[in-house]
Design a protein around this motif. Sequence first.
Motif, PDB file in Angstrom:
ATOM      1  N   VAL A  13       0.810  -1.222   0.000  1.00  0.00           N
ATOM      2  CA  VAL A  13       0.000   0.000   0.000  1.00  0.00           C
ATOM      3  C   VAL A  13       0.844   1.273   0.000  1.00  0.00           C
ATOM      4  CG1 VAL A  13      -1.914  -1.146   1.165  1.00  0.00           C
ATOM      5  CG2 VAL A  13      -0.167   0.020   2.538  1.00  0.00           C
ATOM      6  N   THR A  16       0.801   4.140  -2.615  1.00  0.00           N
ATOM      7  CA  THR A  16      -0.324   5.076  -2.720  1.00  0.00           C
ATOM      8  C   THR A  16       0.094   6.485  -2.315  1.00  0.00           C
ATOM      9  OG1 THR A  16      -1.096   4.434  -0.513  1.00  0.00           O
ATOM     10  CG2 THR A  16      -2.118   3.330  -2.402  1.00  0.00           C
ATOM     11  N   TYR A  33      -3.541   0.996 -10.023  1.00  0.00           N
ATOM     12  CA  TYR A  33      -2.565   0.765  -8.954  1.00  0.00           C
ATOM     13  C   TYR A  33      -2.635  -0.693  -8.511  1.00  0.00           C
ATOM     14  CZ  TYR A  33       0.064   1.224  -4.636  1.00  0.00           C
ATOM     15  OH  TYR A  33       0.998   1.066  -3.657  1.00  0.00           O
ATOM     16  N   ALA A  35      -1.127  -3.341  -5.730  1.00  0.00           N
ATOM     17  CA  ALA A  35      -0.413  -3.551  -4.465  1.00  0.00           C
ATOM     18  C   ALA A  35      -0.157  -5.039  -4.269  1.00  0.00           C
ATOM     19  CB  ALA A  35      -1.239  -3.004  -3.301  1.00  0.00           C
ATOM     20  N   SER A  37       0.707  -6.793  -1.821  1.00  0.00           N
ATOM     21  CA  SER A  37       0.856  -6.858  -0.363  1.00  0.00           C
ATOM     22  C   SER A  37       1.152  -8.258   0.151  1.00  0.00           C
ATOM     23  CB  SER A  37      -0.409  -6.319   0.314  1.00  0.00           C
ATOM     24  OG  SER A  37      -0.563  -4.938   0.075  1.00  0.00           O
ATOM     25  N   GLU A 151       1.371  -2.120   6.556  1.00  0.00           N
ATOM     26  CA  GLU A 151       0.490  -3.024   5.815  1.00  0.00           C
ATOM     27  C   GLU A 151      -0.627  -3.574   6.713  1.00  0.00           C
ATOM     28  OE1 GLU A 151       0.364  -4.181   2.577  1.00  0.00           O
ATOM     29  OE2 GLU A 151       1.869  -2.703   1.993  1.00  0.00           O
ATOM     30  N   HIS A 185       6.352   3.458   1.652  1.00  0.00           N
ATOM     31  CA  HIS A 185       5.483   3.258   2.810  1.00  0.00           C
ATOM     32  C   HIS A 185       5.718   4.348   3.871  1.00  0.00           C
ATOM     33  CE1 HIS A 185       4.910  -0.815   1.199  1.00  0.00           C
ATOM     34  NE2 HIS A 185       3.949  -0.999   2.071  1.00  0.00           N
ATOM     35  N   PHE A 235      -7.869   0.403  -8.174  1.00  0.00           N
ATOM     36  CA  PHE A 235      -6.914  -0.070  -7.173  1.00  0.00           C
ATOM     37  C   PHE A 235      -7.121  -1.564  -6.948  1.00  0.00           C
ATOM     38  CE2 PHE A 235      -7.605   4.386  -6.461  1.00  0.00           C
ATOM     39  CZ  PHE A 235      -6.337   4.889  -6.243  1.00  0.00           C
ATOM     40  N   THR A 237      -5.404  -5.139  -4.958  1.00  0.00           N
ATOM     41  CA  THR A 237      -4.482  -5.659  -3.946  1.00  0.00           C
ATOM     42  C   THR A 237      -4.700  -7.155  -3.767  1.00  0.00           C
ATOM     43  OG1 THR A 237      -3.717  -5.450  -1.653  1.00  0.00           O
ATOM     44  CG2 THR A 237      -6.076  -5.177  -2.023  1.00  0.00           C
ATOM     45  N   MET A 244      -5.857  -0.248   2.443  1.00  0.00           N
ATOM     46  CA  MET A 244      -5.662   0.691   1.346  1.00  0.00           C
ATOM     47  C   MET A 244      -6.811   1.702   1.281  1.00  0.00           C
ATOM     48  SD  MET A 244      -5.005   0.208  -2.744  1.00  0.00           S
ATOM     49  CE  MET A 244      -3.918  -1.181  -2.532  1.00  0.00           C
ATOM     50  N   VAL A 254     -11.467  -0.663  -3.679  1.00  0.00           N
ATOM     51  CA  VAL A 254     -10.261  -1.472  -3.841  1.00  0.00           C
ATOM     52  C   VAL A 254     -10.693  -2.902  -4.118  1.00  0.00           C
ATOM     53  CG1 VAL A 254      -8.140  -2.298  -2.754  1.00  0.00           C
ATOM     54  CG2 VAL A 254      -8.959   0.028  -2.267  1.00  0.00           C
TER      55      VAL A 254
END
Length: 259
Positions: A13, A16, A33, A35, A37, A151, A185, A235, A237, A244, A254
Amino acid sequence: MNTQPIGIFDSGVGGTSLWKEIFALLPHENTIYLADSANAPYGSKSKNEILQLSIKNTEYLLNKNCKLIVVACNTATTNAIDILRSQYKVPFIGIEPAIKPAALNSKTKAIGILATKGTLSSELFHNTSTLYTQGHRVVERIGEGLVELIEAGKANDPLTKALLKTYLDPMIAANIDYLVLGCTHYPYLMPLLLELLPEQVKIIDSGLAVAKQTKVVLDQYDVLNAQNTPSENQFFTNGNPEVMKDLLGGAFNVDVLDF
């Protein structure tokens, strides 16, 4: 092609924080985007692992028809971007710790750098640091554990503050007047950083510089979005979407990927 999205990927994340700079400077550009993660942090992985993850992220974004890719991860930039540029035709924008402006502007000739192991141990970081920090005292600290806490949605947790203090205390003792944030981050730690650092210490990251470079490259390739319509921002993830969403102020959906 002008309306094709800008692709942005990070180990989670954190990128961002960089997306926000791009969105502010280029409000009509569509963005996607990603992520990753589930594999955060990249900073503790081998160079080959970082490269393979970066390739996977890049190909996902290219399959989404992205016209440019921003590697919003210091570790992925310093370890993989040269290979990505050699393998793919799309332009890439990377991010490096802002060592140069910190060193050039430091009055105490002492700067702190907070980054991941993968960034601090990379050849690109070493070359940049060697070039600009001659005659300076440089206090480097690996921010072990910080990415995982962010995170987990604990950027302002007392545990995060206590851990961050252990990394900052040696820098304060060295009389730094600039702290370079070497991970996307880390801007989310700004409230704690302002609380823990002396008032005279300036905190610097590369977000705005990367956003400006993104605009320059889009212009060079003649692919700036000329439409004055609101942008579409997606977005994705493979981690917890709520973290996020919170970092984005709840303004965007997201989507979760099995990626």
